[in-house]
Design a protein around this motif. Structure first.
Motif, short mmCIF file in Angstrom:
data_model
loop_
_atom_site.label_atom_id
_atom_site.label_comp_id
_atom_site.label_asym_id
_atom_site.label_seq_id
_atom_site.Cartn_x
_atom_site.Cartn_y
_atom_site.Cartn_z
N PRO A 328 -0.24 42.19 7.54
CA PRO A 328 0.86 41.68 6.70
C PRO A 328 0.60 40.29 6.17
O PRO A 328 0.95 39.97 5.03
CB PRO A 328 2.06 41.72 7.64
CG PRO A 328 1.74 42.81 8.61
CD PRO A 328 0.26 42.73 8.82
N ARG A 329 -0.04 39.46 6.95
CA ARG A 329 -0.30 38.09 6.49
C ARG A 329 -1.34 38.09 5.38
O ARG A 329 -1.22 37.32 4.41
CB ARG A 329 -0.76 37.25 7.67
CG ARG A 329 -0.87 35.77 7.37
CD ARG A 329 -1.16 35.00 8.65
NE ARG A 329 -0.05 35.16 9.60
CZ ARG A 329 -0.11 34.74 10.87
NH1 ARG A 329 -1.21 34.16 11.33
NH2 ARG A 329 0.92 34.92 11.67
N GLU A 330 -2.38 38.92 5.51
CA GLU A 330 -3.41 38.99 4.47
C GLU A 330 -2.81 39.51 3.17
O GLU A 330 -3.12 39.02 2.08
CB GLU A 330 -4.55 39.90 4.93
CG GLU A 330 -5.35 39.31 6.08
CD GLU A 330 -6.35 40.30 6.63
OE1 GLU A 330 -7.21 39.89 7.43
OE2 GLU A 330 -6.27 41.49 6.26
N TYR A 331 -1.96 40.53 3.31
CA TYR A 331 -1.30 41.02 2.10
C TYR A 331 -0.43 39.95 1.46
O TYR A 331 -0.43 39.81 0.23
CB TYR A 331 -0.45 42.24 2.45
CG TYR A 331 0.66 42.48 1.46
CD1 TYR A 331 0.41 43.00 0.19
CD2 TYR A 331 1.98 42.13 1.77
CE1 TYR A 331 1.43 43.19 -0.73
CE2 TYR A 331 3.00 42.31 0.87
CZ TYR A 331 2.73 42.84 -0.39
OH TYR A 331 3.74 43.01 -1.29
N GLU A 332 0.26 39.21 2.27
CA GLU A 332 1.17 38.18 1.74
C GLU A 332 0.39 37.13 0.96
O GLU A 332 0.86 36.62 -0.08
CB GLU A 332 1.97 37.55 2.87
CG GLU A 332 3.09 36.65 2.40
CD GLU A 332 3.95 36.14 3.54
OE1 GLU A 332 5.08 35.64 3.27
OE2 GLU A 332 3.51 36.22 4.70
N ARG A 333 -0.80 36.79 1.41
CA ARG A 333 -1.62 35.82 0.68
C ARG A 333 -2.02 36.36 -0.68
O ARG A 333 -1.96 35.66 -1.70
CB ARG A 333 -2.85 35.46 1.51
CG ARG A 333 -2.56 34.50 2.64
CD ARG A 333 -3.85 33.84 3.13
NE ARG A 333 -4.75 34.83 3.72
CZ ARG A 333 -4.83 35.10 5.03
NH1 ARG A 333 -4.03 34.44 5.87
NH2 ARG A 333 -5.67 36.00 5.48
N GLU A 334 -2.42 37.62 -0.73
CA GLU A 334 -2.79 38.22 -2.02
C GLU A 334 -1.56 38.31 -2.94
O GLU A 334 -1.67 38.10 -4.16
CB GLU A 334 -3.39 39.61 -1.80
CG GLU A 334 -4.72 39.57 -1.08
CD GLU A 334 -5.34 40.95 -0.98
OE1 GLU A 334 -5.04 41.80 -1.86
OE2 GLU A 334 -6.11 41.20 -0.04
N TYR A 335 -0.45 38.65 -2.36
CA TYR A 335 0.77 38.74 -3.17
C TYR A 335 1.16 37.38 -3.74
O TYR A 335 1.56 37.28 -4.92
CB TYR A 335 1.90 39.30 -2.31
CG TYR A 335 3.25 39.33 -2.99
CD1 TYR A 335 3.53 40.21 -4.02
CD2 TYR A 335 4.26 38.43 -2.60
CE1 TYR A 335 4.76 40.23 -4.65
CE2 TYR A 335 5.50 38.44 -3.22
CZ TYR A 335 5.75 39.34 -4.24
OH TYR A 335 6.97 39.35 -4.86
N SER A 336 1.01 36.35 -2.97
CA SER A 336 1.33 35.00 -3.45
C SER A 336 0.42 34.61 -4.60
O SER A 336 0.86 33.95 -5.56
CB SER A 336 1.20 34.00 -2.29
OG SER A 336 2.11 34.32 -1.25
N LYS A 337 -0.85 35.01 -4.55
CA LYS A 337 -1.76 34.71 -5.65
C LYS A 337 -1.32 35.41 -6.94
O LYS A 337 -1.36 34.84 -8.03
CB LYS A 337 -3.18 35.14 -5.29
CG LYS A 337 -3.81 34.29 -4.20
CD LYS A 337 -5.22 34.78 -3.89
CE LYS A 337 -5.86 33.94 -2.78
NZ LYS A 337 -7.23 34.44 -2.44
N GLU A 338 -0.92 36.68 -6.81
CA GLU A 338 -0.44 37.41 -7.98
C GLU A 338 0.79 36.74 -8.58
O GLU A 338 0.94 36.68 -9.81
CB GLU A 338 -0.12 38.85 -7.59
CG GLU A 338 -1.33 39.68 -7.22
CD GLU A 338 -2.20 39.98 -8.42
OE1 GLU A 338 -1.65 40.07 -9.55
OE2 GLU A 338 -3.42 40.11 -8.25
N LEU A 339 1.68 36.24 -7.72
CA LEU A 339 2.88 35.56 -8.22
C LEU A 339 2.52 34.30 -8.99
O LEU A 339 3.10 33.99 -10.04
CB LEU A 339 3.82 35.22 -7.06
CG LEU A 339 4.50 36.40 -6.35
CD1 LEU A 339 5.35 35.89 -5.19
CD2 LEU A 339 5.36 37.19 -7.33
N GLN A 340 1.55 33.58 -8.48
CA GLN A 340 1.13 32.35 -9.15
C GLN A 340 0.51 32.65 -10.51
O GLN A 340 0.72 31.91 -11.48
CB GLN A 340 0.14 31.59 -8.26
CG GLN A 340 0.79 31.00 -7.01
CD GLN A 340 -0.24 30.30 -6.12
OE1 GLN A 340 -1.45 30.29 -6.44
NE2 GLN A 340 0.23 29.73 -5.03
#
Length: 936
Positions: A328-340
């Motif tokens: 979940p943490r790795e996914y959250e990092r990728e998701y944050s990049k997409e948001l940026q």
């Protein structure tokens, strides 16, 4: 032509209503048209080809003016990231193509978007999305007719959990009702079994409350109060406080949450005694953005401190690689990049959308495998499948979904996501996670040392009421017991004195057996004090009920025994001295014992009827709550034990009436015998004093005892002191005078007080004048005084007159004559003359008065009448010689007249030793005294 009623109905119907009716009424036609249209673009062999692009319908409000568009903007990056990860995994032989249709959170526009996708878009295998509850519920209700399955990632409304109405609807996000089992588990962990609910009057929250009510009832948790409000919650919050609700479960949005906590602050419903449980999906710092109250942020923060928020877990806290190969943490990092990269705000539902795409991928993979297997088994190689069969197959596979995603384990139960619920606590201005609930395993895991309560321990689910018995103070009971023991020792001393001197003339004439009964009654009254001081702190409930009966019986029997014996003695004196016609009748102690026994028999009849018909029972009277003196979070409810029955007033009235009549009868006897002049026989004065003191003390004691029935120490002290005083004063009035007389002059009390009359009369006569007028006036005044005693003396000497005359006639042969009488003795002679003539009735009184008035005025008391010197004894029977002899016989007879009537000394065996008539003539006199004594 005027429009028909049906036409008018269509004119006023909203647009979305028309669309719903279109779905329901014309569904077959639309299905046929759309299916025919879409069938030209795509056949049903999609499952047999690899790398097929499978279209997925995505329904979301994308317009920025829409209410929940912010959710959708943060969802799209998560959906694209999931499709990318599915493609990268190389485990799927197809690619998902998502086509977003904007519902704008409007029912009409949402339905139109849905119909456009069905009729003019590609043939969609599944529907993904559904954010707004109203639009989602309308579409989900029609899915069965379209043979489509919808999977939502943000629709949490509990309405969609109805599988009869929405059989083809699934969601990866837990329902709002999913928090209820978690709340119940949390309540059980702290043993809270009594709660209250405060709900905003909105359908969404009302549905959650209804489901929560069912869960609480299953868990056997009491709902003390259920309150709902629309705008102002203060009235409802106060009701919760009035009903002593400590654990409050709230269902309201953040706009009204600030009002709720403002009311809680004003009502002091926060801190160590209260625990608030509210939804956890509020926006950050909601108390500042939604504060529309007159409370400052500081006050709100004070009231909010320690509340528990419950919501679903957006991402799993367990860092385990899931189906995507990422934690979940790795996914959250990728998701944050997409948001940026896209410059949009995150959505709390992005993890459920990400796992939702994986659910669709796994479902379609499983459906393709099943269809390929069926195709391979077809012998004719012309296998086809229609939309209905595909839809049913998709529905079955969805129910079998089970994998671990970024939001935890993904599993459906009747279309509902069995997810993870998190618990956070508001601590010092921020929410801190304190635990989570796993719905699949039904396990609540609280993080150690993170949950902090305002007090030293968790709040109580109610005001803990400690029942506190109002018992009698042990030192007070000890002091009164010592005083009671001293009183019983005094009664024992009186009993010893009475038994030891029972043959003494003074005690014998006062009926020693009756005295013993008086002492016994006093000791019984004393002993009841020990029983009145025993309560539930010292004895059991059954023993206390037994004590209720025993102490009542002892006190009533003791009272009757003491005063019954006293009144029986007085009745005997009254019967002897007031009943002139009672001749030769002896009243002994046995008869008095029968009288006392009759009184006790009446008591026993009353008490037995009382015990059989309406027995005394233990009752508990509880009083209002009191604060704990030590400041603990408990309340003290005092209670007091009483001995009562159904008709207590009636039975007490019967007892009081009987005892009152007994006391009135005693007062009557004491008044009637007040002039009996033998102290050893007459206790009327002491009886009157006893009745007066006992009556006054009983009235005062009963009144004070009734007014202080809620103060057991005061009540017991009053009752005990009244019993001690009444018993002590009665025993002392009966026995102390006898004891003093025994020590000082034991014979004086047995003699008639009339003997004192001579001495007093001598003093009076010595002061009179020698003139005839003075003598007549003195005699007249003496006659007035003697008339008062006439009635009393007549009863004593009526039977003695005849024998007295015979004795007088025998004395006339005595040659002794006294030619001269001293002046000092003449008054005594006149007195005895007057007493003698009183027995002749009123005629005798008139003759005496006439004789005194006819005396010569010149006569002197010391002179000698020559005519009387020459007279013989027969000519003047009232000569001084005869009078002196009569005096020597009459007084001893009066003295001993009473003894035989009470079984005392026989008159024939007792002679007046001190009498001056103890000459040989008197000794040889016939024993005629028996007649007079027995007659008296």
């Amino acid at each position: 032509m005027a429009p028909s009623r049906r036409d008018r109905k269509w004119e006023i119907m909203p647009l979305w209503g028309c669309l719903i009716l279109s779905i329901l009424l014309f569904q077959p036609v639309l299905t046929k048209v759309c299916n025919d249209y879409t069938r030209h673009g795509q056949d049903n062999s999609w499952f047999s080809r690899d790398n097929e692009k499978l279209p997925i319908m995505v329904l979301m409000p994308m317009n920025e003016s829409a209410v929940m568009s912010s959710i959708s903007q943060g969802i799209e990056p998560a959906v694209q990231l999931a499709i990318q990860h599915i493609r990268e995994s190389r485990n799927y032989k197809f690619s998902l193509i998502t086509k977003i249709y904007d519902t704008e959170c409007d029912n009409a526009k949402g339905l139109r978007a849905f119909f456009d996708a069905i009729c003019y878009g590609p043939k969609h295998l599944m529907i993904f999305g559904g954010v707004c509850p109203s639009v989602t519920s309308i579409i989900a209700e029609s899915l069965e007719g379209w043979n489509l399955v919808q999977l939502s990632f943000a629709a949490t409304t509990p309405v969609l959990a109805d599988k009869k109405k929405y059989p083809n609807f699934f969601r990866t996000v837990p329902s709002d009702n999913a928090v209820n089992p978690a709340v119940v588990k949390f309540l059980n962990s702290y043993k809270w079994s009594r709660v209250g609910t405060l709900t905003q009057d909105v359908q969404r929250f009302s549905e959650v409350r209804n489901d929560l009510t069912n869960e609480l009832e299953k868990a056997d948790i009491q709902i003390a109060d259920t309150e709902s409000f629309s705008n102002d919650p203060c009235v409802n919050v106060k009701k919760l406080k009035d009903n002593d609700v400590r654990i409050i479960i709230g269902q309201f949005d953040e706009n009204l949450a600030s009002k709720v906590f403002c009311c809680a602050y004003n009502l002091n419903m926060f801190g160590s005694k209260y625990q608030w449980i509210i939804p956890g999906w509020y926006q950050g710092n909601w108390w500042e953005q939604a504060n529309s109250t007159n409370c400052t942020s500081k006050k709100l923060l004070t009231a909010m401190e320690g509340y528990i928020a419950v919501d679903f877990e957006p991402l799993s806290a367990k860092q385990v690689k899931g189906i995507s190969g990422r934690t979940p943490r790795e996914y959250e990092r990728e998701y944050s990049k997409e948001l940026q990269q896209k410059g949009v705000e995150p959505s709390k539902y992005h993890g459920f959308a990400y796992d939702g795409i994986w659910v669709i991928a796994k479902t379609l993979t499983r459906v393709m495998d099943v269809l390929r297997q069926k195709e391979s088994q077809d012998m004719f190689h012309n296998f086809t499948v229609d939309d209905r069969e595909v839809g049913k197959l998709v529905l079955d596979v969805m129910n079998e979904t089970n994998f671990y995603g970024v939001t935890g384990q993904v599993m459906f139960r009747n279309g509902e996501r069995m997810g993870t619920i998190k618990f956070t606590q508001f601590q010092e201005g921020k929410e801190v996670k304190v635990g989570e609930y796993n719905a699949i395993a039904d396990v609540l895991d609280l993080i150690n040392n993170t949950l902090r309560f305002q007090g030293v321990e968790p709040p109580k689910d109610r005001t803990i009421v400690h029942l506190q018995r109002r018992n009698i103070n042990v030192p007070l009971y000890s002091i009164l017991s010592v005083i009671t023991i001293l009183g019983m020792l005094m009664a024992g001393a009186f009993l010893f004195f009475n038994i030891k001197n029972r043959n003494h003339r003074l005690i014998k004439m006062s009926s020693p057996y009756m005295n013993n009964l008086i002492i016994l009654g006093g000791m019984l009254s004393y002993s009841s004090i020990f029983l009145f001081g025993l309560d539930g702190a010292l004895v059991s409930e059954k023993e206390f009920e037994a004590l209720c009966t025993v102490r009542t019986w002892i006190l009533i029997v003791g009272y009757t025994t003491a005063f019954g014996a006293m009144f029986a003695k007085t009745w005997r004196v009254h019967a002897i001295f007031k009943n002139v016609k009672m001749k030769k009748k002896i009243i002994k102690d046995q008869k008095l014992l029968i009288i006392v026994g009759g009184m006790l028999l009446i008591d026993l009849c009353i008490l037995i009827c009382w015990q059989i018909v309406d027995p005394l029972k233990r009752t508990v009277e509880e009083y209002s709550l009191e604060a704990d003196p030590q400041g603990r979070d408990i309340a003290i409810r005092p209670f007091l034990e009483h001995c009562e029955n159904t008709h207590m007033t009636i039975w007490l009235g019967i007892v009081y009436a009987y005892k009152g009549l007994l006391m009135l009868f005693g007062c009557f006897l004491a008044w009637e015998t007040r002039n009996v002049s033998i102290p050893a026989l007459n206790d009327s004065k002491y009886i009157g004093m006893s009745v007066y003191n006992v009556g006054i003390m009983c009235i005062i004691g009963a009144a004070v005892s009734f007014l202080t029935r809620d103060q057991p120490n005061v009540q017991f002290c009053i009752v005990a002191l009244v019993i001690i005083f009444c018993s002590t004063i009665t025993l002392c009035l009966v026995f102390v005078p006898k004891f003093i007389t025994m020590r000082t002059n034991p014979d004086a009390a047995t003699q008639n007080r009339r003997l004192k009359f001579n001495t007093n009369q001598k003093k009076e006569d010595s002061k009179t004048s020698t003139s005839v007028t003075s003598v007549n006036q003195a005699n007249t005044s003496r006659l007035d005084g003697l008339q008062t005693d006439n009635h009393r003396l007549r009863m004593k000497i009526t039977e003695l007159d005849k024998e007295l005359e015979e004795v007088t006639m025998q004395l006339q042969d005595t040659p002794e004559k006294t030619p001269y009488i001293k002046q000092d003795h003449y008054g005594e002679v006149n007195n005895i003359l007057s007493i003698r003539n009183f027995t002749d009735g009123k005629e005798g009184e008139k003759s005496i008065l006439k004789n005194h008035l006819e005396q010569k005025p010149q006569a002197q008391w010391g002179s000698m009448d020559p005519s009387r010197i020459n007279r013989g004894p027969l000519e003047d029977i009232n000569s001084p010689e005869h009078i002196q002899r009569r005096l020597s016989l009459q007084l001893p007879i009066l003295h001993h007249a009473y003894l035989p009537s009470i079984g005392g000394v026989d008159a024939s065996c007792t002679s007046p030793n001190a009498s001056p008539g103890s000459s040989p003539r008197h000794r040889h006199m016939p024993p005629s005294y028996r007649v007079m004594v027995s007659g008296l």
